[in-house]
Scaffold this active site. Structure first.
Site, mmCIF file in Angstrom:
data_model
loop_
_atom_site.group_PDB
_atom_site.id
_atom_site.type_symbol
_atom_site.label_atom_id
_atom_site.label_comp_id
_atom_site.label_asym_id
_atom_site.label_seq_id
_atom_site.Cartn_x
_atom_site.Cartn_y
_atom_site.Cartn_z
ATOM 1 C CG ASP A 142 -2.180 0.994 1.089
ATOM 2 O OD1 ASP A 142 -2.253 1.566 0.093
ATOM 3 O OD2 ASP A 142 -2.772 1.183 1.975
ATOM 4 C CD GLU A 182 18.215 -43.447 14.846
ATOM 5 O OE1 GLU A 182 17.142 -43.709 14.434
ATOM 6 O OE2 GLU A 182 18.532 -42.509 15.639
#
Length: 908
Positions: free
Chosen positions: A332, A689
């Site tokens: 704006d 893992e």
């Protein structure tokens, strides 16, 4: 028979008052109280309502249907079926923790409509039973006649039937100059907000007095229409949210595939069903990064806190990352690029023009400023008012007089005033009388015809010639073309009785003092911020309700458009088809959209988003709320902005500084890079893992399981979390804001990240961890197929656990940079990471050496030789990745994050 009324939405408010009264079944004296009460039942209260509400139980339950949550639930069920209640409880705790974090993240309150309601005053002056009374604003109905005076906030859409007012419409149309509204103006076709006979709910009266008949209330008003627009659609996921969701589906697919593939392998290899189930649980848990979503949430929260300290309050965590993806800023003008206050910049006098910012000891200029400031009713702060109050134009005139050295005290001005001819919207001027002197200010075309004399260069009155009139008109055109607002100031010295005889008598034979030109100036920091945005590859468009010439001038001053701005008016935008608008935006030029409506702003925003842009929309008025909500990032002004804009926006600038947006973009880019860093860090641990379970399965149980499921949970939720969070606070790599915006299609997870995580860091860690496990077995005298004593087995699994922790340290340092060498940002510059690693070591030591925790996690104390074996692991892991990045830099083939292929292409 009961009298029926017309629904407010069907009222044509622009018809003449007599027809409008007949249509509304009302009159100039208003409604009877009983009729008003009946209409209130029919139309409902004059307030804004919500279209739908949020149901938090449904949102909370949705957290348990996410892919990772479903996978963990399966793991918990398998653990319970496998007679492992402790493991099942641990997995359920992980599910609850993740759900709680995600639920809190999504609890952003949507109070835009409630903030819109704050624009309605609590009471209004309304004619009931022919008597003017104070009534609650919520009780107004179509057909009521209300009185509006200076300082009032309009409480319903209405048609003026008597008098004239100046109304501040900036909250609806973005214009900083009050608009004139009068009862007897001719009907002129055009947009509803420009109708000169209408006033609208939520606006303010800055001058004059009038009466009006209410035509629409509640959700049928213009502000209600905007409220409905702001509720249109639902908030969409940010790019990061979409990418993380995509990544979770990838992880889920990998975990399900791994479990489905290796579970039968374990059974066929001779494992019992209990061991096979334990194996499947371990595989699922190892593949699911339990700490990923909480870590992302906490890292984004840290970014939010940092931005808040810099002047930007972000209301949705994922918006921090979206800021970094911004490709277009739609800003704006009033209150965003400008200061939202008028300032006098030029003075025109017979002897020539003056720069209002430098003129001081100039008699004619001082006389002009003194007269202009005297002909005001505004009150600046500290002069009988706690804050500036009144017309911004009049405040600018008062400040001008003070700056030149002829200050006008509002309290003394009001006390000395003997007469006032208020601003007349029809004549576009006002006058004040102080003793025997009248001061007049207004539009030049209104004041100049009343003047017969003019001050010459020395300040003496002389006859006003046609040549001077032509000079005045030329100066007015020149100022107007430059986007300035122009006022003419004149005076008359006469008897007090003559000046009090009426406007037509008093406002004649005036002496022109000069012209005053003013502007709503750009904010000081905006030009540099726009330049930074351009350097970062961001396009800036101006979308404003103000006039095109004014907006284009401001845009040029701050560097938007590079002096080649294209101005598109609201009417031109409305006349454009979607294809034409798309072509306009695809040209790549920065555009000024002037006189834009809320629908126009939405159209531009949606067109840009359809082209794949990430749009940040700034604004401060009620009219900006729908577009702020629809944009990827709605940015509202915190000081000058309305409550409506602040509630509809995703980010609020507490300092109203456009430069803060650019700082937020930089922070967003850094947050995205840091998210990649800790995703890399978390993903890299999946390989070491998973590998132990593969060894266990492939050996048919001949090799004992190198890691327990509870040890995996201790890694994923214990040792891993703090270093990952510290990576989320990593400083930016060099050149962050010199690269173009990241492609919206670029994912957090891409081919290069997966290669570094699984193929480089993960594989290196897996080799080292496996070596440590077999070294521990060798020291215990283990042979394939032989069952180890419980103590030796505990030491072997502990060696695997400790090896993964050691590799995590090396991975953490390797993850700190994506392309550059670690030395460019400082090896020890991230103190939070050093603290996280220290905690990681203390936590791991507690699990390994404290007997109560040994019993829970199946660990055992490690010897000095074992610790010496583990010591090189961090350096080896980091060194491998550092060599890889150095090789990439030498070849000049580094892939920046914004250039990386999407997650979909990475897995295709």
């Amino acid at each position: 028979m009961a009298q029926t009324t017309t629904a407010p939405a069907e009222v044509d408010e622009r018809r003449p008052p007599t027809e409008l009264f007949r249509h509304l079944r009302s009159g100039p004296t208003g409604l009877r109280s009983r009729d008003a009460a009946r209409r209130l039942t029919v139309y409902g209260p004059n307030e804004l309502s919500r279209r739908h509400t949020r149901h938090w139980p449904r949102q909370l339950l949705a957290q348990f249907t996410q892919p990772l949550a479903v996978l963990l639930m399966i793991a918990a069920v398998l653990a319970w079926a496998g007679h492992s209640p402790a493991l099942a409880a641990a997995v359920v705790a992980v599910i609850l923790l993740n759900a709680a974090f995600a639920f809190v993240q999504e609890q952003q309150a949507e109070r835009a409509v409630e903030a819109l309601a704050a624009f309605l005053p609590l009471s209004a002056r309304v004619l009931r039973d022919g008597v003017l009374v104070e009534a609650p604003a919520r009780d107004l109905v179509p057909g009521d006649v209300i009185e509006i005076a200076e300082g009032d906030r309009v409480c319903a859409d209405a048609r003026l039937i008597d008098g004239s007012v100046a109304v501040d419409l900036s909250a609806l149309n973005g214009e900083s100059v009050p608009a004139v509204r009068a009862a007897d103006t001719a009907l002129v076709p055009g947009p509803l907000l420009e109708a000169r006979e209408l006033v609208f709910s939520g606006t303010s009266c800055t001058a004059g007095q009038a009466r009006a008949v209410v035509t629409h209330t509640g959700m049928h008003t213009e502000i209600g229409r905007i409220a409905a627009l702001s509720q249109r659609g639902r908030a969409e996921m940010s790019p990061l949210e979409r990418q993380v969701r995509r990544a979770t589906w990838i992880i889920a697919a990998v975990a399900v595939t791994a479990g489905a593939a290796f579970l039968p392998i374990g059974v066929l290899a001779g494992l019992g069903w209990a061991a096979a189930i334990s194996f499947a649980i371990g595989l699922i848990v190892a593949n699911v990064p339990e700490g990923l979503l909480p870590t992302i949430t906490l890292a984004l929260a840290a970014g939010v806190r940092e931005l808040a300290r810099a002047g930007a309050v972000v209301k949705r965590l994922s918006a921090v990352e979206t800021l970094g993806s911004t490709t277009v800023i739609c800003t704006d003008k009033t209150g965003t690029l400008t200061e939202n206050r008028m300032r006098v910049t030029r003075l025109w006098l017979t002897g020539g023009e003056r720069d209002a910012t430098t003129v001081r000891d100039d008699g004619p200029a001082r006389a002009l400023a003194l007269a202009a400031a005297t002909c005001t009713t505004a009150h600046p702060s500290g002069d009988g008012a706690p804050a500036d109050s009144g017309d911004p134009t009049e405040l600018a005139l008062i400040h001008l007089a003070a700056a030149i050295g002829v200050p006008v005290r509002a309290t003394a001005r009001d006390a000395a005033r003997t007469g006032l001819y208020a601003f007349d919207p029809r004549t576009k001027r006002m006058s004040t009388v102080t003793g025997g002197r009248l001061h007049t200010k207004g539009a030049p075309e209104s004041v100049l015809p009343l003047c017969t004399r003019v001050h010459d260069g020395s300040g003496r009155p002389v006859g006003l010639t046609d040549t001077v009139r032509a000079e005045v008109l030329a100066a007015e055109d020149r100022y107007a073309h430059a986007g300035l607002r122009v006022l003419a100031v004149a005076e008359r010295v006469a008897g007090a009785d003559l000046l009090a005889a009426g406007r037509e008598t008093a406002e004649t034979g005036l002496t022109l003092l000069g012209l005053v030109a003013m502007v709503d100036p750009p904010r000081e920091a905006v030009p540099a911020a726009v330049a930074d945005a351009h350097r970062a590859g961001i396009t800036v468009h101006v979308i404003t309700g103000d006039y095109g010439a004014t907006a284009a001038t401001i845009a040029a001053e701050v560097g938007i458009g590079d002096g080649q701005q294209r101005v598109v008016t609201g009417a031109e935008l409305d006349a454009m088809g979607d294809a034409e608008l798309d072509h306009l935006l695809e040209e790549g030029r920065e555009i000024v959209f002037a006189r834009s409506s809320p629908e126009g702003k939405l159209r531009v925003c949606e067109a840009l988003r359809s082209h794949g842009h990430i749009v940040a929309m700034t604004g401060d008025g009620v009219n900006d709320a729908p577009a702020l909500r629809r944009a990827d990032i709605g940015v509202a002004m915190g000081r000058s902005g309305t409550d409506v804009a602040r509630e509809a926006a995703t980010m609020v600038l507490t300092d109203d500084n456009f430069a803060t947006i650019v700082r937020a973009v930089e922070a967003g880019r850094r947050v995205f890079d840091n998210v990649r860093k800790f995703v890399l860090y978390i993903f890299a641990h999946a390989v070491p893992e998973v590998v132990p379970f593969l060894i266990f399965a492939w050996s048919g149980g001949a090799v004992p399981l190198p890691l327990t499921v509870l040890q995996i949970l201790a890694i994923d939720l214990g040792t891993e979390t703090l270093p990952a969070l510290a990576l989320g606070r990593e400083r930016a790599e060099p050149g962050l804001m010199s690269r173009p915006p990241r492609s919206p299609k670029a994912g957090v997870i891409d081919r290069r990240l997966l290669w570094r995580a699984w193929g480089l860091l993960g594989l290196t860690s897996a080799v080292l961890v496996t070596a440590g496990f077999f070294w521990s077995l060798w020291r215990a005298g283990w042979q394939p197929g032989v069952t180890l004593p419980a103590a030796d087995y505990a030491r072997a699994t502990t060696m695997t656990f400790a090896g993964i922790v050691a590799c995590q340290i090396g991975t953490a340092f390797a993850s700190r940079t994506d392309h550059a060498a670690l030395r460019t940002i400082g090896v020890f510059s991230n103190r939070l990471l050093l603290g996280g690693i220290a905690f990681e070591l203390v936590f791991a030591a507690a699990l390994i050496y404290l007997p109560p925790l040994q019993a829970v996690f199946g660990t055992a104390a490690l010897s000095g030789a074992a610790l010496a074996f583990l010591a090189p692991f961090p350096v080896l892991v980091w060194g491998v990745d550092e060599l890889y990045r150095a090789r990439v830099r030498r070849r000049g083939t580094g892939i920046r994050p914004e250039e990386a292929p999407s997650c979909e292409s990475a897995t295709s």
